[in-house]
Design an enzyme around this catalytic site. Sequence first.
Site, short mmCIF file in Angstrom:
data_model
loop_
_atom_site.label_atom_id
_atom_site.label_comp_id
_atom_site.label_asym_id
_atom_site.label_seq_id
_atom_site.Cartn_x
_atom_site.Cartn_y
_atom_site.Cartn_z
N GLU A 438 39.94 44.55 32.63
CA GLU A 438 38.65 44.95 33.19
C GLU A 438 37.58 44.79 32.12
O GLU A 438 37.81 44.20 31.07
CB GLU A 438 38.71 46.37 33.74
N GLU A 441 38.27 45.37 28.58
CA GLU A 441 39.19 44.39 27.98
C GLU A 441 40.53 44.99 27.56
O GLU A 441 41.14 44.55 26.59
CB GLU A 441 38.53 43.70 26.77
#
Length: 809
Positions: A438, A441
């Site tokens: 997401e 990271e």
Amino acid sequence: MNALTAAYRWLNDQGPAFGAPGLEARWTSSKKDAVCTAYAASSRVWYTISHGILNEIYYPTIDRPQTRDMELIFTDGETFVHEEKRDFEFDFHYIDPDALAVRVVASDLGGRYTVTKEFVCDPHHPVVLMHVKVEGEESVLSRLKCYALLAPHLNGGGAGNSARSIEVAGRRSILAWKDSTSLAMGVDCGFTRTSCGYVGSSDGYQDLSGNMRMDWEFGQALDGNIAVTGEIDVARNREFTLAIAFGDGYHAALAGMMQSLSVPYELHVKRFVEQWHRAASPERLAAASHDSGRLMRISHNTILAHEDKTYSGAFIASASIPWGNAKGDDDLGGYHLVWTRDMIQSATALLACGRIDTARRALVYLACTQRPDGSFAQNFWIDGTPYWTGIQLDEVAFPIMLAWRLWKLDGLGNFDVFPFIEHAAAFLVRYAPITQQERWEEASGYSPSTLATVISALVCAADVARAHHSPELANFLESYADWLEDHLDEWTVTNDGVLHPDIKRHYVRIQPPKPGESFYNPDFGEGRYNIANRAPGERYNFAANEIVDAGFLELVRYGVRRADDPLIVDSLKVIDKVLKIDTPYGACWRRYNHDGYGQQKDGEPFIHYGQGRAWPILTGERAHYELAGGGDYAQYVKAIERFSSFGGMLPEQVWDYADMPEQGLYFGRSAGSAQPLVWAHAEYIKLLRSVVDGRVFDRISVVEERYGVRREERTFRSEVEFFQITRPITELPAGKRLQVLDPSRFRVVWTVDGWANTHNTDARLVGYPGFAAELPLPLEATGTLQMTLFWPLENRWLGHNFSVNLSGA
């Protein structure tokens, strides 16, 4: 050789950035937090300054941070040695409010003399110029010597650097190099003496701190962690200009240095400021600020400064390295990389400033880095070389959204954006709804913020496709976006919340994949995932309902959800209870609970673990939400302005705990992470534009009309369920049609009566997303659908069956 010297030399030979206390690249902090970044408007150099010290210079053509520490040391040779970092008080100014040209006035603590330094770049060469003027008591100045100390970190590291003292056109200078990259340092009056040494053992700081005099004049230092020193006789030169030049080879660096020094400094400043004036700030946005537009101008210029001038359109995330003082050669990236997510934020902010051409450059640059499958690397050097390798769906979605915005503004020029969009949309169809990482990271699964961008991007892509006479592709993309939106709450919401006693149903940070789905990790446990960067001994495995972030606000930002949606409102109550920090300068929020990416709890730098702190960018996101919902956004505009440094730089994180003066950390002021974070400056610029317009600038009209308006009117309905081998479904709700998707041409062989009757449905091409086969199931069908796939061009069968329960009408 004593044991300490031997140890230092051993460390230098090994290559990591170990060094003496006076030469390591420490980012000090104070109440003023005087940190800024400056950039040449048309050449290729920027630099960062902290408390008057030139801390880092970056030459984008080479893709790496180039020097980690440059400072001046003053001594009268008898009674004092003054190091800028410790022995001066600073007064910081911009030479011109519309240019990133800096003036720093440093006064020695005894009040005997002042040093005024100005920093600009040669507008036409990759050269940083520092103009120095020394004033004070004649009894001091007549004996004063100035020493320029520089620790090169060429091509991204302290190891393997070399330097030599040379003479150019009768002037003593210093040349440093590593591989094919060279650096030249000189002064218009010429150094009276120079020396090249190794950090911690034979560098200039060690020399001067011993007896207040320069005794060493080493002609060269080869293949190590080096530091160079140049002496300037202040008694004869009360005003001088020092140049640090870069080039691909010795001659390029030396010629650039000499060309710059041949031009009077006053002319350099005039040209530098004039060129920044050509890139005038959007003054109409100042009306929405609370500081008369000061941070707006700095933010606008800072974003522009982070576009490379060789690789036009490449915007990096920051000219800084988070906790750079504690980093060695094992982490070359820092933030000197292109992240598609951050870059789109920068480009969109410049669109908010009316800079359509700049945003188009960014889009064209991204088109040149797009992979054949339509995706983009997680991040990459400005020449397009990938660095990290994660798959982040929002980083594929954001470029589509930028392309759509430019298309709606008729800002694409002759650039045909349709193939670019079609490829990116195809990648989203193949991978969504599950992302490997997401926006932070770190985690895989169903992310509200990621899905907000994916849904919005697919609707944008459909809008463009329909205008390019591809109605079948447009309808398909809209159907897929509708399917994602229809399942959004099912995938990203918990009904068993544990963080707020009164709220059980709310969005979570991310819902991990289920067994059999992409990126599922059985080691985590079903419905659970690991949080990165947790300290040794701390718990790191959590259930999804235990962790929240405010990424769901992206749903409101782009128009997928209304601001007054009850689920959004309840989720914000959980966020404020768990993540909100009220600082002396305003409210700020942490990314998510149990975040480990941040300064350690004792104030030490983040090294593999820490405690995530509050991010000013999240204050901007909350302000956008309040604007969308008619709330009090003004307090957050003011807070962001107060979070900025004395030089107007917005940090990635602010220290959100009690003051720790011994660590230079103060509640609500910059922590040791990236500063500036360009994304934060972009968020602030977009916020000002949103306030001026009276609506969220990032809002996408076709998304809002499709979901926000139609849901309010209760006319929205997703009619299709999608089946892919990589993400099979097990149930088809009543009233839904079933489409099977695959990248290659295929046939579905299926039955609803236990193979008493067999049906064949051939897939049709829908564009780059691949092929789709809609099964003609009766709406009232019940029981079990069994099916398998056959690829005729390959004469290949899937080899097993899938079963789907049919709910019937």
